[in-house]
Design a protein around this motif. Structure first.
Motif, PDB file in Angstrom:
ATOM      1  N   GLY A  13      66.006  43.675  55.536  1.00  0.00           N
ATOM      2  CA  GLY A  13      64.958  44.305  54.727  1.00  0.00           C
ATOM      3  C   GLY A  13      64.744  43.571  53.419  1.00  0.00           C
ATOM      4  N   LEU A  14      65.841  43.164  52.767  1.00  0.00           N
ATOM      5  CA  LEU A  14      65.727  42.423  51.507  1.00  0.00           C
ATOM      6  C   LEU A  14      65.084  41.053  51.720  1.00  0.00           C
ATOM      7  CD1 LEU A  14      69.123  43.324  49.790  1.00  0.00           C
ATOM      8  CD2 LEU A  14      66.833  44.110  49.148  1.00  0.00           C
ATOM      9  N   VAL A  15      65.427  40.398  52.830  1.00  0.00           N
ATOM     10  CA  VAL A  15      64.814  39.107  53.142  1.00  0.00           C
ATOM     11  C   VAL A  15      63.310  39.286  53.368  1.00  0.00           C
ATOM     12  CG1 VAL A  15      64.700  37.275  54.874  1.00  0.00           C
ATOM     13  CG2 VAL A  15      66.917  38.033  54.008  1.00  0.00           C
ATOM     14  N   ILE A  16      62.927  40.326  54.116  1.00  0.00           N
ATOM     15  CA  ILE A  16      61.503  40.587  54.379  1.00  0.00           C
ATOM     16  C   ILE A  16      60.780  40.903  53.073  1.00  0.00           C
ATOM     17  CG2 ILE A  16      59.892  42.204  55.472  1.00  0.00           C
ATOM     18  CD1 ILE A  16      61.872  42.329  57.843  1.00  0.00           C
ATOM     19  N   ILE A  17      61.390  41.723  52.214  1.00  0.00           N
ATOM     20  CA  ILE A  17      60.787  42.052  50.917  1.00  0.00           C
ATOM     21  C   ILE A  17      60.634  40.781  50.074  1.00  0.00           C
ATOM     22  CG2 ILE A  17      61.206  43.232  48.718  1.00  0.00           C
ATOM     23  CD1 ILE A  17      62.434  45.537  50.385  1.00  0.00           C
ATOM     24  N   GLY A  18      61.666  39.956  50.079  1.00  0.00           N
ATOM     25  CA  GLY A  18      61.603  38.690  49.335  1.00  0.00           C
ATOM     26  C   GLY A  18      60.492  37.787  49.851  1.00  0.00           C
ATOM     27  N   ALA A  19      60.367  37.693  51.185  1.00  0.00           N
ATOM     28  CA  ALA A  19      59.320  36.858  51.781  1.00  0.00           C
ATOM     29  C   ALA A  19      57.941  37.401  51.433  1.00  0.00           C
ATOM     30  CB  ALA A  19      59.506  36.786  53.293  1.00  0.00           C
ATOM     31  N   LEU A  20      57.786  38.725  51.470  1.00  0.00           N
ATOM     32  CA  LEU A  20      56.499  39.333  51.120  1.00  0.00           C
ATOM     33  C   LEU A  20      56.166  39.115  49.642  1.00  0.00           C
ATOM     34  CD1 LEU A  20      56.595  42.662  53.173  1.00  0.00           C
ATOM     35  CD2 LEU A  20      55.119  40.674  53.564  1.00  0.00           C
ATOM     36  N   LEU A  21      57.169  39.247  48.783  1.00  0.00           N
ATOM     37  CA  LEU A  21      56.954  38.998  47.355  1.00  0.00           C
ATOM     38  C   LEU A  21      56.542  37.545  47.110  1.00  0.00           C
ATOM     39  CD1 LEU A  21      59.841  41.025  45.672  1.00  0.00           C
ATOM     40  CD2 LEU A  21      57.385  41.489  45.544  1.00  0.00           C
ATOM     41  N   PHE A  22      57.205  36.618  47.807  1.00  0.00           N
ATOM     42  CA  PHE A  22      56.846  35.211  47.683  1.00  0.00           C
ATOM     43  C   PHE A  22      55.415  34.985  48.148  1.00  0.00           C
ATOM     44  CE2 PHE A  22      56.480  30.949  49.538  1.00  0.00           C
ATOM     45  CZ  PHE A  22      56.714  30.183  48.397  1.00  0.00           C
ATOM     46  N   TYR A  23      55.028  35.586  49.279  1.00  0.00           N
ATOM     47  CA  TYR A  23      53.678  35.458  49.818  1.00  0.00           C
ATOM     48  C   TYR A  23      52.651  36.030  48.836  1.00  0.00           C
ATOM     49  CZ  TYR A  23      49.635  36.144  52.825  1.00  0.00           C
ATOM     50  OH  TYR A  23      48.376  36.133  53.346  1.00  0.00           O
ATOM     51  N   ILE A  24      52.940  37.202  48.297  1.00  0.00           N
ATOM     52  CA  ILE A  24      52.034  37.831  47.326  1.00  0.00           C
ATOM     53  C   ILE A  24      51.895  36.949  46.088  1.00  0.00           C
ATOM     54  CG2 ILE A  24      51.784  39.790  45.749  1.00  0.00           C
ATOM     55  CD1 ILE A  24      53.063  41.529  48.006  1.00  0.00           C
ATOM     56  N   TRP A  25      53.008  36.409  45.595  1.00  0.00           N
ATOM     57  CA  TRP A  25      52.982  35.555  44.408  1.00  0.00           C
ATOM     58  C   TRP A  25      52.135  34.303  44.675  1.00  0.00           C
ATOM     59  CZ3 TRP A  25      55.164  30.591  44.071  1.00  0.00           C
ATOM     60  CH2 TRP A  25      55.110  30.011  42.806  1.00  0.00           C
ATOM     61  N   ARG A  26      52.329  33.699  45.841  1.00  0.00           N
ATOM     62  CA  ARG A  26      51.590  32.495  46.201  1.00  0.00           C
ATOM     63  C   ARG A  26      50.092  32.774  46.337  1.00  0.00           C
ATOM     64  NH1 ARG A  26      52.895  30.319  51.574  1.00  0.00           N
ATOM     65  NH2 ARG A  26      50.723  30.069  52.053  1.00  0.00           N
ATOM     66  N   GLN A  27      49.757  33.881  46.973  1.00  0.00           N
ATOM     67  CA  GLN A  27      48.352  34.251  47.130  1.00  0.00           C
ATOM     68  C   GLN A  27      47.713  34.537  45.768  1.00  0.00           C
ATOM     69  OE1 GLN A  27      47.994  32.955  50.213  1.00  0.00           O
ATOM     70  NE2 GLN A  27      46.392  34.474  50.425  1.00  0.00           N
ATOM     71  N   SER A  28      48.468  35.200  44.905  1.00  0.00           N
ATOM     72  CA  SER A  28      47.980  35.501  43.556  1.00  0.00           C
ATOM     73  C   SER A  28      47.718  34.207  42.789  1.00  0.00           C
ATOM     74  CB  SER A  28      48.999  36.359  42.821  1.00  0.00           C
ATOM     75  OG  SER A  28      48.619  36.544  41.486  1.00  0.00           O
ATOM     76  N   LYS A  29      48.621  33.243  42.921  1.00  0.00           N
ATOM     77  CA  LYS A  29      48.459  31.956  42.251  1.00  0.00           C
ATOM     78  C   LYS A  29      47.214  31.233  42.782  1.00  0.00           C
ATOM     79  CE  LYS A  29      51.094  27.768  41.301  1.00  0.00           C
ATOM     80  NZ  LYS A  29      52.329  27.039  41.551  1.00  0.00           N
ATOM     81  N   LEU A  30      47.028  31.228  44.094  1.00  0.00           N
ATOM     82  CA  LEU A  30      45.845  30.599  44.690  1.00  0.00           C
ATOM     83  C   LEU A  30      44.558  31.278  44.226  1.00  0.00           C
ATOM     84  CD1 LEU A  30      46.997  29.960  48.377  1.00  0.00           C
ATOM     85  CD2 LEU A  30      46.496  28.242  46.633  1.00  0.00           C
ATOM     86  N   LEU A  31      44.580  32.601  44.161  1.00  0.00           N
ATOM     87  CA  LEU A  31      43.414  33.355  43.723  1.00  0.00           C
ATOM     88  C   LEU A  31      43.075  33.019  42.271  1.00  0.00           C
ATOM     89  CD1 LEU A  31      41.326  35.471  44.520  1.00  0.00           C
ATOM     90  CD2 LEU A  31      42.923  37.226  43.765  1.00  0.00           C
ATOM     91  N   ASN A  32      44.085  32.920  41.425  1.00  0.00           N
ATOM     92  CA  ASN A  32      43.855  32.554  40.025  1.00  0.00           C
ATOM     93  C   ASN A  32      43.290  31.143  39.906  1.00  0.00           C
ATOM     94  OD1 ASN A  32      44.653  34.996  38.946  1.00  0.00           O
ATOM     95  ND2 ASN A  32      46.773  34.357  38.641  1.00  0.00           N
ATOM     96  N   GLN A  33      43.784  30.216  40.728  1.00  0.00           N
ATOM     97  CA  GLN A  33      43.258  28.854  40.717  1.00  0.00           C
ATOM     98  C   GLN A  33      41.798  28.836  41.163  1.00  0.00           C
ATOM     99  OE1 GLN A  33      46.013  26.745  43.239  1.00  0.00           O
ATOM    100  NE2 GLN A  33      47.418  26.272  41.555  1.00  0.00           N
ATOM    101  N   GLN A  34      41.480  29.628  42.175  1.00  0.00           N
ATOM    102  CA  GLN A  34      40.104  29.699  42.656  1.00  0.00           C
ATOM    103  C   GLN A  34      39.187  30.283  41.578  1.00  0.00           C
ATOM    104  OE1 GLN A  34      40.510  31.959  46.270  1.00  0.00           O
ATOM    105  NE2 GLN A  34      40.880  30.137  47.517  1.00  0.00           N
ATOM    106  N   ARG A  35      39.662  31.323  40.902  1.00  0.00           N
ATOM    107  CA  ARG A  35      38.867  31.918  39.822  1.00  0.00           C
ATOM    108  C   ARG A  35      38.630  30.923  38.695  1.00  0.00           C
ATOM    109  NH1 ARG A  35      42.101  37.551  39.633  1.00  0.00           N
ATOM    110  NH2 ARG A  35      41.050  38.572  41.382  1.00  0.00           N
ATOM    111  N   LEU A  36      39.660  30.175  38.331  1.00  0.00           N
ATOM    112  CA  LEU A  36      39.539  29.172  37.284  1.00  0.00           C
ATOM    113  C   LEU A  36      38.559  28.071  37.699  1.00  0.00           C
ATOM    114  CD1 LEU A  36      40.527  28.176  34.519  1.00  0.00           C
ATOM    115  CD2 LEU A  36      42.376  26.992  35.699  1.00  0.00           C
ATOM    116  N   ALA A  37      38.665  27.613  38.924  1.00  0.00           N
ATOM    117  CA  ALA A  37      37.741  26.587  39.426  1.00  0.00           C
ATOM    118  C   ALA A  37      36.317  27.114  39.439  1.00  0.00           C
ATOM    119  CB  ALA A  37      38.163  26.129  40.821  1.00  0.00           C
TER     120      ALA A  37
END
Length: 153
Positions: A13-37
């Motif tokens: 469960g902790l590994v899955i939560i960690g993977a989901l948090l990483f995915y959310i963080w990465r998607q958030s970073k991509l979204l911010n880059q797209q907004r900036l562009a």
């Protein structure tokens, strides 16, 4: 349920939560880059449009001051208005830019003009000057109106 199995489920469960948090963080970073562009693109387009509007006003002033040939001004203004506000080319008094453009667009310019024989150039210049004379008053009126036209976004 044995304690080892509980710990294994907790670890999974902790590994899955960690993977989901990483995915959310990465998607958030991509979204911010797209907004900036997107923001940079919009700013660039706005600056480009402002420069085009300024060019329109300068050319219109040059027409009023008779510092530019009317045919050249019409070609340039038509090109700029195509980008800034194409609907103006169908409205009075600005449709003269489209009219003159349509009548002289077949004529060679720049390098093509240099490569055309002088007799043909004289004939085309005569035709171009006739178009300018025919529409001179309309061109001046349209240029004057352009100087004061509000180009709203």
């Amino acid at each position: 349920m044995p304690r080892g199995l509980q710990l294994a489920f907790i670890a999974i469960g902790l590994v899955i939560i960690g993977a989901l948090l990483f995915y959310i963080w990465r998607q958030s970073k991509l979204l911010n880059q797209q907004r900036l562009a997107q923001k940079k693109t919009e700013e660039f387009q706005a600056q480009r449009r402002d420069k085009m509007v300024e060019s329109i006003r300068i050319i219109a002033l040059a027409v009023e001051e008779k510092q530019v040939e009317y045919s050249e001004a019409c070609l340039r203004l038509k090109g700029l208005l195509d980008y800034v506000d194409p609907s103006l080319l169908n409205k009075a008094p600005f449709e003269v830019f489209q009219t003159v453009h349509d009548k002289i667009q077949h004529m060679p310019t720049h390098e093509a003009r240099k490569n055309t024989d002088s007799r043909t150039i004289r004939k085309l210049d005569k035709e171009r000057l006739a178009v300018e004379q025919t529409h001179a008053t309309e061109i001046r009126e349209a240029a004057s109106a352009l100087k004061h036209h509000r180009f709203d976004d």
